[in-house]
Design a protein around this motif. Structure first.
Motif, PDB file in Angstrom:
ATOM      1  N   GLN A  69      71.911 -88.496 -10.182  1.00 31.21           N
ATOM      2  CA  GLN A  69      71.698 -87.680  -8.984  1.00 31.21           C
ATOM      3  C   GLN A  69      71.702 -86.206  -9.377  1.00 31.21           C
ATOM      4  OE1 GLN A  69      74.664 -88.461  -6.001  1.00 31.21           O
ATOM      5  NE2 GLN A  69      73.531 -90.198  -5.198  1.00 31.21           N
ATOM      6  N   ALA A  70      71.191 -85.380  -8.493  1.00 26.20           N
ATOM      7  CA  ALA A  70      71.215 -83.942  -8.718  1.00 26.20           C
ATOM      8  C   ALA A  70      72.653 -83.473  -8.901  1.00 26.20           C
ATOM      9  CB  ALA A  70      70.571 -83.220  -7.536  1.00 26.20           C
ATOM     10  N   GLY A  71      72.863 -82.559  -9.817  1.00 24.54           N
ATOM     11  CA  GLY A  71      74.185 -82.002 -10.050  1.00 24.54           C
ATOM     12  C   GLY A  71      75.015 -82.779 -11.046  1.00 24.54           C
ATOM     13  N   THR A  72      74.520 -83.898 -11.537  1.00 19.05           N
ATOM     14  CA  THR A  72      75.236 -84.703 -12.518  1.00 19.05           C
ATOM     15  C   THR A  72      74.507 -84.612 -13.848  1.00 19.05           C
ATOM     16  OG1 THR A  72      75.901 -86.254 -10.792  1.00 19.05           O
ATOM     17  CG2 THR A  72      76.054 -87.030 -13.052  1.00 19.05           C
ATOM     18  N   THR A  73      75.258 -84.464 -14.938  1.00 19.21           N
ATOM     19  CA  THR A  73      74.636 -84.431 -16.256  1.00 19.21           C
ATOM     20  C   THR A  73      74.955 -85.705 -17.022  1.00 19.21           C
ATOM     21  OG1 THR A  73      76.514 -83.385 -17.364  1.00 19.21           O
ATOM     22  CG2 THR A  73      74.867 -81.906 -16.353  1.00 19.21           C
ATOM     23  N   ILE A  74      74.048 -86.089 -17.893  1.00 16.50           N
ATOM     24  CA  ILE A  74      74.266 -87.280 -18.702  1.00 16.50           C
ATOM     25  C   ILE A  74      75.469 -87.076 -19.615  1.00 16.50           C
ATOM     26  CG2 ILE A  74      72.678 -86.647 -20.572  1.00 16.50           C
ATOM     27  CD1 ILE A  74      73.170 -90.172 -19.071  1.00 16.50           C
ATOM     28  N   SER A  75      75.687 -85.861 -20.060  1.00 13.11           N
ATOM     29  CA  SER A  75      76.831 -85.579 -20.932  1.00 13.11           C
ATOM     30  C   SER A  75      78.156 -85.826 -20.225  1.00 13.11           C
ATOM     31  CB  SER A  75      76.770 -84.139 -21.446  1.00 13.11           C
ATOM     32  OG  SER A  75      75.665 -83.982 -22.300  1.00 13.11           O
ATOM     33  N   SER A  76      78.268 -85.406 -18.968  1.00  7.51           N
ATOM     34  CA  SER A  76      79.530 -85.611 -18.248  1.00  7.51           C
ATOM     35  C   SER A  76      79.776 -87.096 -17.983  1.00  7.51           C
ATOM     36  CB  SER A  76      79.573 -84.801 -16.953  1.00  7.51           C
ATOM     37  OG  SER A  76      78.526 -85.152 -16.095  1.00  7.51           O
ATOM     38  N   VAL A  77      78.744 -87.833 -17.611  1.00  2.00           N
ATOM     39  CA  VAL A  77      78.892 -89.269 -17.358  1.00  2.00           C
ATOM     40  C   VAL A  77      79.318 -89.980 -18.637  1.00  2.00           C
ATOM     41  CG1 VAL A  77      77.641 -91.390 -16.796  1.00  2.00           C
ATOM     42  CG2 VAL A  77      77.252 -89.324 -15.433  1.00  2.00           C
ATOM     43  N   MET A  78      78.592 -89.755 -19.723  1.00  2.00           N
ATOM     44  CA  MET A  78      78.870 -90.473 -20.968  1.00  2.00           C
ATOM     45  C   MET A  78      80.201 -90.040 -21.577  1.00  2.00           C
ATOM     46  SD  MET A  78      76.497 -92.599 -20.933  1.00  2.00           S
ATOM     47  CE  MET A  78      76.964 -93.423 -22.438  1.00  2.00           C
ATOM     48  N   HIS A  79      80.545 -88.773 -21.460  1.00  2.00           N
ATOM     49  CA  HIS A  79      81.837 -88.307 -21.980  1.00  2.00           C
ATOM     50  C   HIS A  79      82.976 -89.040 -21.274  1.00  2.00           C
ATOM     51  CE1 HIS A  79      85.452 -85.768 -21.886  1.00  2.00           C
ATOM     52  NE2 HIS A  79      85.170 -85.605 -23.176  1.00  2.00           N
ATOM     53  N   ASP A  80      82.941 -89.056 -19.950  1.00  2.39           N
ATOM     54  CA  ASP A  80      84.016 -89.702 -19.190  1.00  2.39           C
ATOM     55  C   ASP A  80      84.064 -91.211 -19.460  1.00  2.39           C
ATOM     56  OD1 ASP A  80      84.593 -87.222 -18.199  1.00  2.39           O
ATOM     57  OD2 ASP A  80      83.966 -87.647 -16.143  1.00  2.39           O
ATOM     58  N   LEU A  81      82.917 -91.855 -19.423  1.00  2.00           N
ATOM     59  CA  LEU A  81      82.837 -93.298 -19.645  1.00  2.00           C
ATOM     60  C   LEU A  81      83.338 -93.674 -21.036  1.00  2.00           C
ATOM     61  CD1 LEU A  81      81.842 -96.164 -18.850  1.00  2.00           C
ATOM     62  CD2 LEU A  81      79.559 -95.449 -19.585  1.00  2.00           C
ATOM     63  N   HIS A  82      82.869 -92.990 -22.051  1.00  2.00           N
ATOM     64  CA  HIS A  82      83.230 -93.358 -23.419  1.00  2.00           C
ATOM     65  C   HIS A  82      84.632 -92.895 -23.808  1.00  2.00           C
ATOM     66  CE1 HIS A  82      78.939 -94.428 -24.834  1.00  2.00           C
ATOM     67  NE2 HIS A  82      79.416 -95.225 -23.896  1.00  2.00           N
ATOM     68  N   SER A  83      85.105 -91.827 -23.232  1.00  2.00           N
ATOM     69  CA  SER A  83      86.493 -91.431 -23.479  1.00  2.00           C
ATOM     70  C   SER A  83      87.440 -92.499 -22.951  1.00  2.00           C
ATOM     71  CB  SER A  83      86.808 -90.101 -22.808  1.00  2.00           C
ATOM     72  OG  SER A  83      86.121 -89.059 -23.416  1.00  2.00           O
ATOM     73  N   ARG A  84      87.187 -92.952 -21.751  1.00  2.00           N
ATOM     74  CA  ARG A  84      88.049 -93.963 -21.144  1.00  2.00           C
ATOM     75  C   ARG A  84      87.971 -95.290 -21.901  1.00  2.00           C
ATOM     76  NH1 ARG A  84      88.983 -95.071 -15.440  1.00  2.00           N
ATOM     77  NH2 ARG A  84      90.796 -96.423 -15.408  1.00  2.00           N
ATOM     78  N   TYR A  85      86.763 -95.682 -22.302  1.00  2.00           N
ATOM     79  CA  TYR A  85      86.609 -96.942 -23.024  1.00  2.00           C
ATOM     80  C   TYR A  85      87.257 -96.847 -24.415  1.00  2.00           C
ATOM     81  CZ  TYR A  85      84.773-101.158 -25.060  1.00  2.00           C
ATOM     82  OH  TYR A  85      84.682-102.381 -25.688  1.00  2.00           O
ATOM     83  N   THR A  86      87.113 -95.728 -25.076  1.00  2.00           N
ATOM     84  CA  THR A  86      87.738 -95.539 -26.393  1.00  2.00           C
ATOM     85  C   THR A  86      89.254 -95.638 -26.282  1.00  2.00           C
ATOM     86  OG1 THR A  86      85.902 -94.187 -27.181  1.00  2.00           O
ATOM     87  CG2 THR A  86      87.998 -93.935 -28.328  1.00  2.00           C
ATOM     88  N   LYS A  87      89.834 -95.070 -25.236  1.00  2.00           N
ATOM     89  CA  LYS A  87      91.284 -95.172 -25.021  1.00  2.00           C
ATOM     90  C   LYS A  87      91.697 -96.621 -24.794  1.00  2.00           C
ATOM     91  CE  LYS A  87      91.694 -90.507 -23.258  1.00  2.00           C
ATOM     92  NZ  LYS A  87      91.744 -89.675 -22.065  1.00  2.00           N
ATOM     93  N   HIS A  88      90.870 -97.366 -24.074  1.00  2.00           N
ATOM     94  CA  HIS A  88      91.154 -98.788 -23.851  1.00  2.00           C
ATOM     95  C   HIS A  88      91.184 -99.539 -25.184  1.00  2.00           C
ATOM     96  CE1 HIS A  88      90.659-102.954 -22.552  1.00  2.00           C
ATOM     97  NE2 HIS A  88      89.594-103.005 -23.332  1.00  2.00           N
ATOM     98  N   ILE A  89      90.200 -99.333 -26.026  1.00  2.00           N
ATOM     99  CA  ILE A  89      90.122-100.023 -27.321  1.00  2.00           C
ATOM    100  C   ILE A  89      91.267 -99.579 -28.225  1.00  2.00           C
ATOM    101  CG2 ILE A  89      88.755-100.240 -29.441  1.00  2.00           C
ATOM    102  CD1 ILE A  89      87.762-102.002 -27.137  1.00  2.00           C
ATOM    103  N   ALA A  90      91.572 -98.294 -28.233  1.00  2.00           N
ATOM    104  CA  ALA A  90      92.667 -97.791 -29.072  1.00  2.00           C
ATOM    105  C   ALA A  90      93.985 -98.435 -28.694  1.00  2.00           C
ATOM    106  CB  ALA A  90      92.757 -96.271 -28.951  1.00  2.00           C
ATOM    107  N   LYS A  91      94.234 -98.570 -27.401  1.00  2.00           N
ATOM    108  CA  LYS A  91      95.480 -99.181 -26.936  1.00  2.00           C
ATOM    109  C   LYS A  91      95.491-100.682 -27.218  1.00  2.00           C
ATOM    110  CE  LYS A  91      98.364 -99.632 -22.836  1.00  2.00           C
ATOM    111  NZ  LYS A  91      98.485 -99.346 -21.417  1.00  2.00           N
ATOM    112  N   ARG A  92      94.381-101.332 -26.970  1.00  2.00           N
ATOM    113  CA  ARG A  92      94.284-102.792 -27.118  1.00  2.00           C
ATOM    114  C   ARG A  92      94.402-103.250 -28.569  1.00  2.00           C
ATOM    115  NH1 ARG A  92      92.214-107.432 -24.619  1.00  2.00           N
ATOM    116  NH2 ARG A  92      90.584-108.482 -25.783  1.00  2.00           N
TER     117      ARG A  92
END
Length: 157
Positions: A69-92
């Motif tokens: 959508q307007a006002g959203t960048t691919i960098s912000s979406v992917m940063h948030d998504l992959h940061s959270r997923y990386t934390k999940h894998i690191a903990k698991r």
């Protein structure tokens, strides 16, 4: 030398995104990892208001087609998504260090084009092309079944 800035559109846009695993840990080891990534994708879809046009998750790579959508960048979406997923894998798995190989690849795609539909088709064929399945229509970690209205795919980001 700093990385070049990504080309972004102020009014959203359609992006093809590809990511690879780093050298020490696959992206997805067990079904729970795939479920977690799909759940996170759905969560960030609600948060950022993007549409997930296609996805394929493979043990060592992932491919997405997202309409922002307007006002959203691919960098912000992917940063948030992959940061959270990386934390999940690191903990698991008590994994330290980067999970993904470098920065994600992203390309703008012309919406409502024949290329976009071809891209979606290719994303869905990747599991077969890379040897993860004999039949891409039955691969559970892809959005192919969503397009076919199959009951075999239970999650839809």
């Amino acid at each position: 030398m700093p990385r070049p800035l990504r080309v972004t559109l102020e009014d959203g846009g359609v992006y093809y995104v590809a990511c690879r695993a780093g050298s020490t840990q696959p992206l997805f080891c067990e079904p729970d990892d795939y479920h977690t990534y799909i759940a996170l994708l759905a969560s960030y879809k609600r948060r950022y208001g993007f549409r997930c046009l296609a996805f394929s998750l493979l043990p060592d790579q992932l491919h997405l087609c997202l309409e922002l959508q307007a006002g959203t960048t691919i960098s912000s979406v992917m940063h948030d998504l992959h940061s959270r997923y990386t934390k999940h894998i690191a903990k698991r798995f008590q994994h330290a260090g980067p999970l993904f190989q470098g920065r994600f690849k992203a390309a703008l795609v012309e919406p409502d084009s024949a290329f976009l539909w071809g891209l979606i088709h290719e994303i869905h064929r990747l599991p077969q092309q890379l040897g993860a399945t004999d039949d891409p229509t039955s691969y559970p970690w892809s959005s192919d079944a969503c397009y076919r209205c199959s009951s075999g795919h239970t999650e839809q980001p």
